[in-house]
Design an enzyme around this catalytic site. Sequence first.
Site, short mmCIF file in Angstrom:
data_model
loop_
_atom_site.label_atom_id
_atom_site.label_comp_id
_atom_site.label_asym_id
_atom_site.label_seq_id
_atom_site.Cartn_x
_atom_site.Cartn_y
_atom_site.Cartn_z
N ARG A 66 2.08 11.80 -9.46
CA ARG A 66 2.51 10.42 -9.19
C ARG A 66 3.92 10.16 -9.70
O ARG A 66 4.63 9.31 -9.18
CB ARG A 66 1.56 9.42 -9.85
CG ARG A 66 0.15 9.42 -9.30
CD ARG A 66 -0.60 8.19 -9.78
NE ARG A 66 -2.04 8.31 -9.61
CZ ARG A 66 -2.69 8.02 -8.48
NH1 ARG A 66 -2.04 7.62 -7.43
NH2 ARG A 66 -4.00 8.15 -8.42
N GLU A 97 0.85 -1.20 0.00
CA GLU A 97 0.00 0.00 0.00
C GLU A 97 0.88 1.25 0.00
O GLU A 97 2.04 1.21 0.42
CB GLU A 97 -0.91 -0.07 1.24
CG GLU A 97 -1.85 1.07 1.50
CD GLU A 97 -2.83 1.38 0.38
OE1 GLU A 97 -2.39 1.68 -0.74
OE2 GLU A 97 -4.05 1.40 0.64
N ASP A 98 0.33 2.36 -0.45
CA ASP A 98 1.11 3.60 -0.47
C ASP A 98 1.11 4.28 0.90
O ASP A 98 2.14 4.66 1.42
CB ASP A 98 0.62 4.57 -1.56
CG ASP A 98 -0.87 4.90 -1.49
OD1 ASP A 98 -1.59 4.33 -0.65
OD2 ASP A 98 -1.33 5.73 -2.30
N PHE A 106 -0.48 16.55 3.60
CA PHE A 106 -0.85 15.79 2.41
C PHE A 106 0.38 15.62 1.52
O PHE A 106 0.94 16.58 1.02
CB PHE A 106 -1.97 16.48 1.63
CG PHE A 106 -2.69 15.53 0.73
CD1 PHE A 106 -3.71 14.72 1.22
CD2 PHE A 106 -2.32 15.41 -0.61
CE1 PHE A 106 -4.35 13.79 0.40
CE2 PHE A 106 -2.96 14.50 -1.44
CZ PHE A 106 -3.97 13.69 -0.94
N ASP A 117 -3.69 6.15 6.28
CA ASP A 117 -4.05 7.46 6.83
C ASP A 117 -5.07 7.21 7.95
O ASP A 117 -4.70 6.99 9.10
CB ASP A 117 -4.59 8.30 5.68
CG ASP A 117 -4.91 9.74 6.08
OD1 ASP A 117 -4.46 10.17 7.14
OD2 ASP A 117 -5.61 10.42 5.31
P1 IMP Z 1 -7.24 5.87 4.50
O1 IMP Z 1 -8.34 4.96 4.02
O2 IMP Z 1 -7.77 7.09 5.17
O3 IMP Z 1 -6.19 5.17 5.33
O4 IMP Z 1 -6.56 6.45 3.21
C1 IMP Z 1 -5.77 5.69 2.42
C2 IMP Z 1 -5.74 6.22 1.02
O5 IMP Z 1 -5.97 7.62 0.93
C3 IMP Z 1 -4.35 6.01 0.46
O6 IMP Z 1 -4.25 4.74 -0.14
C4 IMP Z 1 -4.20 7.17 -0.49
O7 IMP Z 1 -4.68 6.81 -1.76
C5 IMP Z 1 -5.05 8.27 0.08
N1 IMP Z 1 -4.25 9.22 0.90
C6 IMP Z 1 -4.29 9.41 2.23
N2 IMP Z 1 -3.45 10.37 2.62
C7 IMP Z 1 -2.82 10.78 1.50
C8 IMP Z 1 -1.77 11.75 1.25
O8 IMP Z 1 -1.24 12.43 2.13
N3 IMP Z 1 -1.39 11.87 -0.05
C9 IMP Z 1 -1.93 11.15 -1.07
N4 IMP Z 1 -2.88 10.23 -0.88
C10 IMP Z 1 -3.33 10.05 0.39
MG MG Z 2 -4.27 4.21 -2.07
#
Ligand code: IMP
Ligand code: MG
Length: 177
Positions: free
Chosen positions: A165, A99-100, A152, A103
């Site tokens: 990207r 995963e990237d 972010f 959050d």
């Molecule tokens: P979560 O479901 O809130 O944990 O968010 C996860 C997804 O939100 C990641 O896989 C990203 O695609 C996107 N995301 C969350 N924070 C960032 C950020 O700081 N930059 C870019 N994408 C983010």
């Molecule tokens: Mg993602």
Amino acid sequence: MSDFYNPEVFISEEEIAMRVAALAHEITRDFPNSELVVICVLKGAFVFCSDLIKQIQLPLQLEFISLSSYHDSTQSSGHVKIDLDINVSIEGKHVLIVEDIVDTGLTINFLMNLLKSRNPKTLKLASLLYKPAKQIHDVKIDYLAFEVEDKFVIGYGLDYAGRYRELPYIGILNAGH
Ligand code: IMP
Ligand code: MG
């Protein structure tokens, strides 16, 4: 090119390369004599995953999955949808999700539960980034490259509204602007 396309470096290419190599080494060590199914979470993790698999010294099968929880915004919409699923069985296999960023944890929590229900032998998570400030769902990251503050971030696969990207490093959106 304007500064808009060249955001300030937050985590450099060199720092990323060092952590990716260290994680690949740990993964290789943790699965002796095994094969892995690596599941890359599109689109954000594709750059990280591409660099990581080149250094994992194990036979592996690469699969892609695509989920959406963000819609061209810096706020989570609060729900997750599968846009593209894997089409192989992971039953009885060693599975590594790549995963990237974790959050709120909503996306990965959803994905881990979904994949667990398909009975893999083991299910581990590698994430490039982790933002503890926003965490709502409890997530165990087995292989983490960097913990980051609540900003972010973009680049090295991560986007803002589909942009950035391709940056080879990780930057912070609008830093210094
Ligand atoms: P979560 O479901 O809130 O944990 O968010 C996860 C997804 O939100 C990641 O896989 C990203 O695609 C996107 N995301 C969350 N924070 C960032 C950020 O700081 N930059 C870019 N994408 C983010
Ligand atoms: Mg993602």
